[in-house]
Design an enzyme around this catalytic site. Structure first.
Site, short mmCIF file in Angstrom:
data_model
loop_
_atom_site.label_atom_id
_atom_site.label_comp_id
_atom_site.label_asym_id
_atom_site.label_seq_id
_atom_site.Cartn_x
_atom_site.Cartn_y
_atom_site.Cartn_z
CE LYS A 165 18.35 -15.57 48.91
NZ LYS A 165 18.36 -14.90 50.22
N GLY B 291 14.40 -12.25 50.68
CA GLY B 291 13.66 -13.34 51.29
C GLY B 291 14.56 -14.50 51.63
N GLY C 76 16.22 -18.24 51.72
CA GLY C 76 16.79 -19.08 50.67
C GLY C 76 15.80 -20.08 50.09
N GLY D 277 15.20 -17.63 47.19
CA GLY D 277 16.41 -18.12 46.51
C GLY D 277 16.07 -19.27 45.59
CD GLU E 160 32.37 -23.23 56.33
OE1 GLU E 160 31.23 -23.52 55.95
OE2 GLU E 160 33.13 -22.45 55.73
P1 NDP Z 1 23.93 -20.34 53.15
O1 NDP Z 1 24.33 -21.45 52.25
O2 NDP Z 1 23.01 -20.63 54.26
O3 NDP Z 1 23.23 -19.17 52.29
C1 NDP Z 1 23.85 -18.52 51.22
C2 NDP Z 1 22.80 -17.82 50.41
O4 NDP Z 1 21.96 -18.79 49.80
C3 NDP Z 1 21.86 -16.94 51.24
O5 NDP Z 1 21.47 -15.82 50.47
C4 NDP Z 1 20.69 -17.86 51.47
O6 NDP Z 1 19.52 -17.15 51.76
C5 NDP Z 1 20.62 -18.55 50.13
N1 NDP Z 1 19.92 -19.82 50.11
C6 NDP Z 1 19.67 -20.68 51.15
N2 NDP Z 1 18.96 -21.76 50.69
C7 NDP Z 1 18.78 -21.58 49.36
C8 NDP Z 1 18.13 -22.33 48.33
N3 NDP Z 1 17.53 -23.50 48.57
N4 NDP Z 1 18.12 -21.84 47.07
C9 NDP Z 1 18.73 -20.67 46.79
N5 NDP Z 1 19.34 -19.89 47.73
C10 NDP Z 1 19.38 -20.36 48.98
O7 NDP Z 1 25.29 -19.69 53.61
P2 NDP Z 1 25.45 -18.56 54.66
O8 NDP Z 1 24.69 -17.34 54.23
O9 NDP Z 1 25.20 -19.16 56.00
O10 NDP Z 1 27.01 -18.21 54.48
C11 NDP Z 1 27.99 -18.93 55.08
C12 NDP Z 1 28.58 -19.97 54.14
O11 NDP Z 1 29.06 -19.34 52.97
C13 NDP Z 1 29.76 -20.68 54.75
O12 NDP Z 1 29.68 -22.06 54.51
C14 NDP Z 1 30.95 -20.09 54.00
O13 NDP Z 1 32.05 -20.93 53.96
C15 NDP Z 1 30.35 -19.83 52.65
N6 NDP Z 1 31.13 -18.80 51.96
C16 NDP Z 1 31.93 -19.18 50.90
C17 NDP Z 1 32.76 -18.26 50.28
C18 NDP Z 1 33.64 -18.66 49.13
O14 NDP Z 1 34.07 -17.76 48.39
N7 NDP Z 1 33.94 -19.92 48.93
C19 NDP Z 1 32.81 -16.85 50.72
C20 NDP Z 1 31.92 -16.57 51.82
C21 NDP Z 1 31.12 -17.52 52.40
P3 NDP Z 1 19.08 -16.83 53.30
O15 NDP Z 1 20.32 -16.63 54.09
O16 NDP Z 1 18.29 -15.60 53.14
O17 NDP Z 1 18.27 -18.01 53.73
#
Ligand code: NDP
Length: 499
Positions: free
Chosen positions: A184, A214, A216, A220, A391
């Site tokens: 996803k 879709g 999260g 997700g 962050e």
């Molecule tokens: P999010 O946590 O908002 O989302 C990450 C993914 O999870 C997206 O695909 C999102 O979908 C999905 N998601 C959101 N809610 C749920 C849920 N309840 N159940 C399952 N899946 C869900 O992060 P961001 O996309 O905003 O990315 C930025 C964050 O990622 C930052 O905090 C960054 O630090 C972290 N990150 C960490 C890395 C690491 O290796 N430690 C590397 C890169 C980023 P959707 O966006 O479609 O809602």
């Protein structure tokens, strides 16, 4: 005012991918925007619970009823190498699609993100060619073998900040160890990954890589909560990570969590000054500042603090922010309007809370359609300030001075996160003492970024659970099975026989 062109004609509608066929989900249509001009460029059809059932059925069927999970190592290496080649053969189109979703700079997408995406497949091909097992002989005459078997159907959840580089690490590992995967992507950046799934149809049998689209909390969370999923590999924010782990915990589904960071970039007076300055700028402004491993808290020793900050600010003023398609651009747009507004709110609040905005902090004045902000640096009133504890995930640096090694260590570790620490010094005892004291999963010394795929990558504290990397992935994407065999027939106790 400039209105930048879309990098590529966008697909009108983005759908899912199940059983190597386009899948029309049952959910609502979600708009997708190009960050470079702020315009809606496409819609994505959301996959809901029924669609997740279909994706899991497809993956399960392939895993349980075909020979996919039992392929020889030689065949699996061929598959991984073919996946790599598909990326390299389609690098131009994939790069433009990645740019359309993320707004990342095209030059960097082609030069780094897609090279890494292709290399992820080669890395795991090389890894499995060297993989070895465990065997134990014991004095009772038993031989015990430890088999590593594919985990099963794995759910892969990727963020929007580097979709191709991050998701392919998960896909390549899942494939290398014989699993079937359901990916996803973030709903904001679906284009490159759906294209990749489509391109891989000639390489991966149906059901090996399904993709659902879709939001999260809808798609997700249905994926994470599905009882047919054997593993969840998640990269995203810490708040979401907590929710995902709690949903997965109801089924006892093992998870890895690659989460957020607020990494300290510690510059000692004993550092190579110019390298440390370059490194500090790279550490916070690469990837449009949107990276988990950003060196976002820059701690500088008092002796050099004023000079270092002044030169950092001068260099920041010269950074070229603009069109991601222009070869000269150094920072492109922020990935979404909502995220841009969140970053700007940190600059607005900083002043009220006693911090000082040294440079930036505003939306780019000649760019009202795309999501562009000025690269920003703030002098924090202390490490307790919001700009040092939360962050921000953008081109936004916070400066804090320190006097001694002990103070640097204490400030660096004073955070809920623990992903990466950067140390700049040419004094070996300082390097040793500080690197051993860092409560972070990774320490980079005199270098801004270095990801060695054979080594574990992940965070202490709220930056993660588990690790990604060669052996860490082998452990996560396989189940261990212990098989004990007597080497010769043993004398067994005869129950019910006369003593
Ligand atoms: P999010 O946590 O908002 O989302 C990450 C993914 O999870 C997206 O695909 C999102 O979908 C999905 N998601 C959101 N809610 C749920 C849920 N309840 N159940 C399952 N899946 C869900 O992060 P961001 O996309 O905003 O990315 C930025 C964050 O990622 C930052 O905090 C960054 O630090 C972290 N990150 C960490 C890395 C690491 O290796 N430690 C590397 C890169 C980023 P959707 O966006 O479609 O809602």
């Amino acid at each position: 005012m400039t209105n930048f062109q879309n990098p590529i004609d966008p697909p009108e509608i983005v759908k899912g991918w199940i059983d190597n066929k386009v899948h029309h989900g049952k959910g609502k249509e979600i708009p997708v925007f190009y960050p470079g001009n702020g315009s809606q460029v496409s819609v994505l059809v959301e996959d809901t619970e029924d669609d997740i059932d279909k994706a899991v059925e497809s993956a399960r069927r392939t895993f349980d009823k075909t020979d996919w999970s039992k392929l020889s190592v030689e065949k699996r290496i061929e598959v991984l190498e073919a996946c790599r080649q598909v990326i390299l053969d389609n690098i131009d189109e994939l790069a433009l699609l990645e740019c359309l979703g993320t707004g990342l700079i095209l030059r960097e997408i082609k030069g780094f993100h897609l090279q890494r995406a292709a290399y992820n497949f080669r890395f795991f091909a090389q890894y499995i060619s060297q993989a070895h097992g465990e065997r134990y002989d014991n004095t009772d005459g038993y031989l015990t073998l430890v088999n590593r078997e594919p985990a099963g159907v794995v759910g892969l959840i990727a963020p929007w900040n580097a979709p191709m580089a991050l998701a392919t690490m998960k896909i390549a590992a899942a494939v290398a160890f014989g699993n079937c995967a359901i990916l996803k992507p973030s709903e904001q950046t679906p284009f490159s990954l759906i294209k990749l799934a489509t391109l891989l149809r000639d390489v991966l049998p149906e059901g090996v890589l399904n993709l659902v689209n879709g939001r999260g909390p809808v798609t997700g969370s249905s994926l994470v909560s599905h009882p047919g999923i054997d593993r969840i590999s998640f990269t995203g924010g810490t708040v979401t990570g907590r929710q995902v782990m709690s949903d997965a915990g109801k089924q006892l589904t093992p998870c890895t969590m690659e989460l957020g960071g607020k990494s300290a970039n510690i510059v000692f007076a004993s550092a190579d000054y110019e390298r440390a300055l370059d490194g500090a700028l790279i550490g916070i402004f690469s990837n449009n500042g949107q990276q988990c491993l950003a060196g976002s808290r820059i701690l500088v020793q008092e002796k050099i603090f004023d000079k270092f900050v002044e030169e950092f600010v001068q260099r920041t003023k010269k950074i070229k922010v603009g069109d991601p398609l222009n070869d000269k651009t150094e920072i492109g747009p922020i990935a979404s309007k909502q995220h841009m507004e969140r970053i700007l709110s940190f600059a607005e609040n900083a002043q009220k809370e006693g911090d000082k905005v040294l440079v930036g902090g505003k939306r780019l004045s000649d760019q009202k359609t795309g999501f562009f902000i000025e690269p920003t640096a703030v002098l924090a009133s202390s490490n307790n300030s919001k700009v040092c504890q939360e962050e921000i995930f953008g081109p936004f640096a916070s400066f804090v001075p320190f006097k001694s090694e002990e103070e640097a260590i204490s400030i660096a570790n004073d955070t809920e996160f623990g992903l990466v620490s950067y140390i700049w010094s040419d004094h070996m005892p300082t390097i040793m003492k500080v690197s051993e004291s860092m409560r972070s999963g990774v320490v980079w010394v005199n270098t801004p970024m270095m990801r060695e795929l054979r080594a574990p990558f992940g965070g202490f504290k709220n930056s993660g659970v588990g690790r990604e990397g060669g052996y860490s992935c082998e452990q996560f994407y396989t189940e261990e099975k212990t098989v004990s065999i007597p080497k010769t027939p043993l004398n067994l106790k005869k129950f019910g026989d006369e003593l």
